[in-house]
Write an enzyme that holds these catalytic residues in place. Structure first.
Site, PDB file in Angstrom:
ATOM      1  N   TYR A 140       4.201  17.277  13.303  1.00 40.26           N
ATOM      2  CA  TYR A 140       5.237  16.244  13.407  1.00 40.26           C
ATOM      3  C   TYR A 140       6.656  16.801  13.467  1.00 40.26           C
ATOM      4  O   TYR A 140       7.608  16.029  13.472  1.00 40.26           O
ATOM      5  CB  TYR A 140       5.197  15.322  12.172  1.00 40.26           C
ATOM      6  N   CYS A 189      -2.723  32.504  12.301  1.00 36.79           N
ATOM      7  CA  CYS A 189      -2.556  33.156  13.593  1.00 36.79           C
ATOM      8  C   CYS A 189      -2.123  32.152  14.657  1.00 36.79           C
ATOM      9  O   CYS A 189      -2.843  31.854  15.612  1.00 36.79           O
ATOM     10  CB  CYS A 189      -3.862  33.840  13.995  1.00 36.79           C
ATOM     11  N   GLU A 190      -0.938  31.587  14.455  1.00 31.83           N
ATOM     12  CA  GLU A 190      -0.309  30.647  15.389  1.00 31.83           C
ATOM     13  C   GLU A 190       1.195  30.872  15.333  1.00 31.83           C
ATOM     14  O   GLU A 190       1.778  30.906  14.240  1.00 31.83           O
ATOM     15  CB  GLU A 190      -0.604  29.192  15.005  1.00 31.83           C
ATOM     16  N   GLU A 226       0.819  -1.212   0.000  1.00 34.81           N
ATOM     17  CA  GLU A 226       0.000   0.000   0.000  1.00 34.81           C
ATOM     18  C   GLU A 226       0.858   1.270   0.000  1.00 34.81           C
ATOM     19  O   GLU A 226       0.897   2.008   0.982  1.00 34.81           O
ATOM     20  CB  GLU A 226      -0.926   0.002   1.225  1.00 34.81           C
ATOM     21  N   PRO A 227       1.562   1.551  -1.084  1.00 34.73           N
ATOM     22  CA  PRO A 227       2.320   2.806  -1.139  1.00 34.73           C
ATOM     23  C   PRO A 227       1.389   4.007  -1.253  1.00 34.73           C
ATOM     24  O   PRO A 227       0.426   3.992  -2.014  1.00 34.73           O
ATOM     25  CB  PRO A 227       3.169   2.645  -2.409  1.00 34.73           C
ATOM     26  N   GLY A 228       1.651   5.022  -0.475  1.00 33.69           N
ATOM     27  CA  GLY A 228       0.891   6.262  -0.570  1.00 33.69           C
ATOM     28  C   GLY A 228       1.839   7.424  -0.754  1.00 33.69           C
ATOM     29  O   GLY A 228       1.984   7.975  -1.843  1.00 33.69           O
ATOM     30  N   ARG A 229       2.536   7.781   0.327  1.00 34.83           N
ATOM     31  CA  ARG A 229       3.521   8.862   0.284  1.00 34.83           C
ATOM     32  C   ARG A 229       4.555   8.628  -0.826  1.00 34.83           C
ATOM     33  O   ARG A 229       4.965   9.561  -1.516  1.00 34.83           O
ATOM     34  CB  ARG A 229       4.218   8.936   1.634  1.00 34.83           C
TER      35      ARG A 229
END
Length: 438
Positions: free
Chosen positions: A334, A361-362, A290-293
């Site tokens: 992360y 606004c962070e 299941e490759p995604g990234r």
């Protein structure tokens, strides 16, 4: 400077992707803008698929679409002969709207609702990956009521911990996902499903983490699952037909990352499963991954327009862009690292060190810290690399920022595949006040 996929530098020192000038893309579609290098997606997909085919091993390569889900990307995946895995009714709906073959859709998730499971049955998808005992009970009742069969896999946690960030490691024993392989939960799930008249158990699934740069953890997970296959064959004469070893194949975000080619991961999986199956006298199962990234991560580049600057003497220079954590939450969530370049000054000397700040606004809204770039000016275009996975899919409307547009580029052509949200879109689900004092 590391260039990804079809990225090149044009004669006028602009970044080009897929034969298309990114500065022109920014003018046409505005910023922030996600740009996907579809040729790179296809190359990665074929790298996985061809390795199985060359080894004459029955397999399914399923695009893990949580990384980026849209009608157009499902259609590209279908063109490349991939399966897909979905983790919600929304992803399933999008795949079906794309015309994706329903029999090649796998449904994941640790808390699938009854409505989502009914939707999966109605859509006649290919497989449901079962995550817990509650789901077994729901599926047993649902399949019996409908008198409809469904292929299923048991998701297990093999106790293999890949070397990744704690928040994105999922294969260890303490996980919200799956049945533990070592404490009897997986065996109990097997017994609950074995010989069920409607739920047709095909085998097991595991996912051991993300951004994995070697094959040792995959080999160990494959060995543990194959040993369990042997136990079930010995005690119950059950022949596992599918072994799903998940995804998590790493990509290069920065120069510190050293990912392997798709063929290397797949070759090691095939060798390990074959060796263990032969040793235990098991029939060779079909291998699913299941490759995604690894399909969309470095195929995606985000373009921003540079605005204000701020210098904190003897500390840092801030360079602000017109997006931020609303289109890329990963640095804040992360501490994810990215690299980038000024797309209209690709060959200029990098004389300045900046921290790239978003407009949200962070105080933690920083996309890249301490990046060396040419001297930046307002309206320059900043390109942030490797944002194709979990950028748009995790985007939000925080501060009522509209989500960006998405463009695909390939062979000198460009196409808008997701429209930019408008201010009108932001309020289209809002309702006016109708209770209380008038």
């Amino acid at each position: 400077m590391h260039l990804y996929g079809t990225q090149t530098i044009t004669e006028n020192n602009h970044l080009s992707i897929g034969g298309v000038d990114t500065v022109e893309l920014a003018k046409i579609y505005g910023t922030p803008l996600f740009v996907y290098d579809i040729a790179l997606f296809r190359k990665r997909a074929r790298g996985f698929v061809d390795t199985f085919n060359n080894a004459s091993v029955s397999a399914q390569v399923a695009y893990a679409s949580k990384a980026f889900s849209s009608v157009a990307i499902y259609q590209v995946a279908a063109q490349e002969g991939l399966s897909v895995d979905v983790v919600s009714g929304g992803e399933l709906y999008t795949a079906l709207q794309a015309g994706f073959p329903c029999e090649k859709i796998h449904f994941h998730g640790n808390n699938k609702s009854l409505h989502e499971l009914e939707f999966a049955f109605e859509s006649k998808i290919g497989c449901i990956v079962i995550d817990n005992f509650y789901e077994i009970d729901v599926l047993k009742k649902l399949s019996a009521q409908r008198k409809q069969k469904m292929d299923v896999l048991i998701r297990v946690t093999p106790g293999v911990e890949a070397h990744t960030h704690d928040f994105i490691t999922t294969g260890q024993s303490d996980s919200k996902f799956g049945f533990d392989l070592s404490n009897g939960q997986a065996d109990a799930a097997f017994k609950a499903l074995f010989n069920d008249p409607y739920l047709e158990l095909q085998g097991m699934h595991c996912h051991i983490g993300s951004q994995i740069f070697d094959t040792a953890a995959f080999r160990l997970a494959a060995k543990k699952l194959t040993e369990k296959m042997g136990e079930w064959q010995e005690h119950y004469q059950f022949h596992t037909t599918v072994l799903n070893l998940g995804g998590g194949f790493g990509i290069r975000y920065t120069e510190e990352d050293a990912p392997l080619q798709p063929a290397v991961y797949v070759d090691d999986m095939i060798k390990t499963v074959k060796q263990e199956a032969e040793k235990l006298k098991l029939p060779m199962p079909e291998i699913w991954i299941e490759p995604g990234r690894s399909l969309v991560g470095d195929a995606g580049t985000t373009l921003y327009t540079i605005g204000s600057q701020k210098e904190v003497p003897n500390t840092r220079k801030y360079l602000a862009v017109d997006g931020g954590m609303s289109d890329n939450i990963r640095p804040a969530l992360y501490d994810a690292k990215y690299d980038g370049a000024i797309a209209n000054k690709m060959s200029h000397p990098a004389t300045e060190t900046y921290t790239i700040a978003g407009k949200l606004c962070e105080s933690g809204d920083k996309l890249i810290e301490n990046i060396n770039l040419p001297e930046a000016e307002p309206n320059d275009i900043l390109a942030t690399f490797c944002t194709g996975a979990y950028g748009y899919s995790m985007a939000s409307n925080y501060n009522r920022i509209p989500r960006p547009a998405v463009v695909f580029v390939e062979n000198g052509e460009h196409q808008l595949v997701v429209k930019r949200e408008s201010y009108e879109d932001l309020v289209k689900l809002d309702l006016p006040l109708s209770i209380g004092r008038g």
